[in-house]
Design an enzyme around this catalytic site. Structure first.
Site, PDB file in Angstrom:
ATOM      1  CG  HIS A 233      48.306   7.340   9.418  1.00 19.75           C
ATOM      2  ND1 HIS A 233      47.254   6.435   9.653  1.00 19.75           N
ATOM      3  CD2 HIS A 233      49.030   7.695  10.638  1.00 19.75           C
ATOM      4  CE1 HIS A 233      47.161   6.565  11.149  1.00 19.75           C
ATOM      5  NE2 HIS A 233      48.279   7.230  11.867  1.00 19.75           N
TER       6      HIS A 233
HETATM    7  C1  UD1 Z   1      50.690  11.433  14.118  1.00 20.12           C
HETATM    8  C2  UD1 Z   1      50.863  10.397  15.218  1.00 20.12           C
HETATM    9  C3  UD1 Z   1      50.247   9.077  14.910  1.00 20.12           C
HETATM   10  C4  UD1 Z   1      48.765   9.166  14.780  1.00 20.12           C
HETATM   11  C5  UD1 Z   1      48.625  10.073  13.641  1.00 20.12           C
HETATM   12  C6  UD1 Z   1      47.097  10.599  13.598  1.00 20.12           C
HETATM   13  C7  UD1 Z   1      53.117  10.850  16.355  1.00 20.12           C
HETATM   14  C8  UD1 Z   1      54.429  10.070  16.487  1.00 20.12           C
HETATM   15  N1  UD1 Z   1      52.303  10.352  15.428  1.00 20.12           N
HETATM   16  O1  UD1 Z   1      50.991  11.084  12.799  1.00 20.12           O
HETATM   17  O2  UD1 Z   1      50.385   8.310  16.140  1.00 20.12           O
HETATM   18  O3  UD1 Z   1      48.397   7.849  14.327  1.00 20.12           O
HETATM   19  O4  UD1 Z   1      49.177  11.425  14.139  1.00 20.12           O
HETATM   20  O5  UD1 Z   1      46.724  11.091  12.280  1.00 20.12           O
HETATM   21  O6  UD1 Z   1      52.728  11.528  17.109  1.00 20.12           O
HETATM   22  N2  UD1 Z   1      50.716  17.101   7.963  1.00 20.12           N
HETATM   23  C9  UD1 Z   1      49.922  18.176   7.426  1.00 20.12           C
HETATM   24  N3  UD1 Z   1      48.893  19.049   8.143  1.00 20.12           N
HETATM   25  C10 UD1 Z   1      48.451  18.273   9.425  1.00 20.12           C
HETATM   26  C11 UD1 Z   1      49.647  17.232  10.162  1.00 20.12           C
HETATM   27  C12 UD1 Z   1      50.483  16.503   9.287  1.00 20.12           C
HETATM   28  O7  UD1 Z   1      50.264  18.531   6.248  1.00 20.12           O
HETATM   29  O8  UD1 Z   1      47.641  18.882   9.850  1.00 20.12           O
HETATM   30  C13 UD1 Z   1      51.946  16.500   7.396  1.00 20.12           C
HETATM   31  C14 UD1 Z   1      53.240  17.119   7.495  1.00 20.12           C
HETATM   32  O9  UD1 Z   1      54.001  17.215   6.287  1.00 20.12           O
HETATM   33  C15 UD1 Z   1      53.839  16.128   8.509  1.00 20.12           C
HETATM   34  C16 UD1 Z   1      53.386  14.994   8.290  1.00 20.12           C
HETATM   35  O10 UD1 Z   1      51.991  15.052   7.795  1.00 20.12           O
HETATM   36  O11 UD1 Z   1      55.294  16.227   8.531  1.00 20.12           O
HETATM   37  C17 UD1 Z   1      53.285  13.839   9.663  1.00 20.12           C
HETATM   38  O12 UD1 Z   1      52.722  14.661  10.553  1.00 20.12           O
HETATM   39  P1  UD1 Z   1      52.796  14.236  12.040  1.00 20.12           P
HETATM   40  O13 UD1 Z   1      52.062  14.862  12.986  1.00 20.12           O
HETATM   41  O14 UD1 Z   1      54.294  14.208  12.413  1.00 20.12           O
HETATM   42  O15 UD1 Z   1      52.663  12.542  12.171  1.00 20.12           O
HETATM   43  P2  UD1 Z   1      51.223  11.719  11.633  1.00 20.12           P
HETATM   44  O16 UD1 Z   1      51.693  11.063  10.718  1.00 20.12           O
HETATM   45  O17 UD1 Z   1      50.046  12.816  11.290  1.00 20.12           O
HETATM   46  N1  UDP Z   2      39.446   9.871  10.188  1.00 18.24           N
HETATM   47  C1  UDP Z   2      38.638  11.033   9.694  1.00 18.24           C
HETATM   48  N2  UDP Z   2      39.003  11.280   8.446  1.00 18.24           N
HETATM   49  C2  UDP Z   2      39.582  10.393   7.821  1.00 18.24           C
HETATM   50  C3  UDP Z   2      40.299   9.349   8.121  1.00 18.24           C
HETATM   51  C4  UDP Z   2      40.110   9.054   9.469  1.00 18.24           C
HETATM   52  O1  UDP Z   2      37.952  11.791  10.349  1.00 18.24           O
HETATM   53  O2  UDP Z   2      39.750  11.154   6.461  1.00 18.24           O
HETATM   54  C5  UDP Z   2      38.898   9.560  11.690  1.00 18.24           C
HETATM   55  C6  UDP Z   2      38.443   8.065  11.805  1.00 18.24           C
HETATM   56  O3  UDP Z   2      37.023   7.874  11.985  1.00 18.24           O
HETATM   57  C7  UDP Z   2      39.069   7.742  13.269  1.00 18.24           C
HETATM   58  C8  UDP Z   2      40.489   8.560  13.267  1.00 18.24           C
HETATM   59  O4  UDP Z   2      40.152   9.500  12.368  1.00 18.24           O
HETATM   60  O5  UDP Z   2      38.419   7.843  14.464  1.00 18.24           O
HETATM   61  C9  UDP Z   2      41.566   7.731  13.288  1.00 18.24           C
HETATM   62  O6  UDP Z   2      42.624   8.765  13.075  1.00 18.24           O
HETATM   63  P1  UDP Z   2      44.127   8.165  12.483  1.00 18.24           P
HETATM   64  O7  UDP Z   2      43.992   7.171  11.541  1.00 18.24           O
HETATM   65  O8  UDP Z   2      44.419   9.443  11.751  1.00 18.24           O
HETATM   66  O9  UDP Z   2      45.019   7.779  13.575  1.00 18.24           O
HETATM   67  P2  UDP Z   2      45.180   6.626  14.594  1.00 18.24           P
HETATM   68  O10 UDP Z   2      43.728   6.132  15.098  1.00 18.24           O
HETATM   69  O11 UDP Z   2      45.930   5.652  13.806  1.00 18.24           O
HETATM   70  O12 UDP Z   2      46.046   7.209  15.715  1.00 18.24           O
END
Ligand code: UD1
Ligand code: UDP
Length: 398
Positions: A233
């Protein structure tokens, strides 16, 4: 009663005995969170608050909102409903931070917490810490001091800024403490506590063994018993069509070469970009890849713990693979979790995607005889004890 000067001079790493606060002087805690990993890593702290009957509120920014990124994770963890949800949703980084800060400042003025706790490195974390600092409230940063040394990552900027405005920095390891000291942060603000991810695993793995029906059904759909668990992601991987294509083209060679299948729960960002870039043909079932929506936390733990190998660009999965004893390949140029490289659970691909099959071969042979560097699963207890003792002392002196 202790004088304030005494309190400030007390070496903070020595734990004083618990203080009984007079009635009406109960310390108030606020937890700010907004994304999947923050919910998972804050859950052990909330559990500790509940067990001790502490006075706390939870504010959810709403940065993550899709059920599989939010409410399903809450359900899995038996997490109490947040007191506020700011519903910030998806937006540009600047707009997200501005919206969260504005709403939080109003909430903090009304609720008057003594401390705001944030966890990790997301936009919600920076906004939460900054809003608290602006309103004169102490900030505690859980998982402080992680550094990828790559300032192209929004998360790296969030970490650095949050650490520098925090009053309590809970570093998971001595390496993360070193990072903070090198940046000039005062030692008496830093506590090495381990990472609450260990607590979360210890509290949930057994439940996951019984309750992860979806994970079991996914494993049941495979043609082989052995599989690789994949998540992606990171912005740098999935927002660039060239990069995403390189990664998927190499991954798709694994089933043929090693007879393993791949389970790939897709983060919504990744699902969106695969569709936008028309790369869906790389993640088809016929190619040995089982792609699904993101899964719940209990299902995720189950899928991770039973995998032969984890491939990921997630921070949390690098830690979880290390703790669960499953080798990991990190699909990034750098990592803020060098402890996992040092103990040997993790390998960093860097730019060598053309050698991914070699990395897989080596990882499958390496066994799992390493030591978890992230603590004993009592991180939440330690963090709560530190802030409770300190804040109760201050409250007592007011
Ligand atoms: C965010 C965090 C990242 C973290 C990740 C965990 C920042 C800069 N990034 O990244 O550090 O590792 O969360 O998963 O804060 N979207 C949905 N549904 C949701 C959330 C997001 O559809 O519930 C889609 C939307 O299209 C959105 C995109 O995902 O634009 C990115 O979401 P965003 O929260 O901006 O960043 P993450 O990639 O989730
Ligand atoms: N995770 C989850 N479902 C998924 C993928 C990840 O519950 O489909 C959990 C995973 O066990 C971990 C956390 O989400 O504890 C990690 O989150 P993510 O990879 O979104 O963010 P990051 O750790 O990179 O910030």
């Amino acid at each position: 009663m202790r004088r304030l000067e005494d309190i400030e001079e007390r070496p903070r790493n020595i734990m004083p005995k618990k203080i009984r606060l007079p009635k009406g002087k109960k310390t108030k805690y606020a937890i700010v969170l907004g994304t999947r990993p923050e919910i998972i890593k804050m859950a052990p702290i909330i559990r500790e608050f509940e067990e001790q009957g502490l006075n706390y509120i939870i504010v959810h920014s709403g940065q993550h909102y899709s059920p599989h990124m939010d409410s399903n994770i809450f359900k899995d963890l038996n997490f109490p409903k947040p007191d506020y949800n700011l519903k910030v949703g998806s937006n540009s980084r600047g707009k997200q931070i501005k919206h969260i800060m504005k709403d939080l400042e109003n909430i903090f003025k009304d609720e008057k917490p003594d401390i705001v706790l944030v966890e990790g490195d997301t936009n919600t974390v920076l906004a939460g810490a900054y809003a608290a600092s602006n309103t004169g409230i102490k900030v505690g940063h859980v998982e402080a001091g992680l550094r990828s040394h790559d300032r192209r990552m929004p998360e790296e900027i969030n970490r650095i800024l949050t650490d520098h405005i925090s009053d309590y920095l809970f570093a998971p390891t001595s390496r993360s403490k070193e990072n903070l000291l090198k940046e000039g942060i005062e030692e008496n603000k830093i506590y090495i506590t381990g990472n609450t991810i260990v607590d979360a695993i210890l509290q949930n793995l057994e439940i996951s063994n019984h309750d992860s029906h979806y994970a079991k059904s996914l494993i049941g759909r495979l043609n082989t018993r052995d599989y690789v668990f994949l998540t992606l992601h990171r912005q740098s991987n999935v927002d660039s069509k060239t990069q995403l294509k390189i990664i998927l083209e190499e991954i798709v060679k694994i089933p043929k070469e090693y007879g393993l299948e791949i389970i790939f729960p897709m983060h919504p960002r990744t699902k969106k970009m695969i569709s936008e870039y028309n790369l869906g043909r790389h993640v088809e079932r016929g190619k040995g890849i089982l792609a699904t929506e993101a899964v719940g936390y209990l299902d995720c733990l189950q899928l991770e713990s039973k995998a032969k190998l984890i491939m990921t660009d997630s921070g949390g999965l690098q830690e979880e693979s290390c703790i669960l004893g499953v080798p990991c390949i990190t699909l990034r140029e750098n990592t803020e979790r060098p402890e996992t490289l040092a103990v040997g659970s993790n390998a960093l691909i860097g730019k060598e995607y053309h050698k991914l099959l070699d990395y897989v071969g080596k990882s499958l042979k390496k066994g799992n005889n390493w030591k978890n560097p992230y603590g004993d699963g009592k991180t939440a207890e330690k963090i709560v004890e530190i802030i409770q003792n300190d804040l109760d002392l201050i409250k007592c002196a007011e």
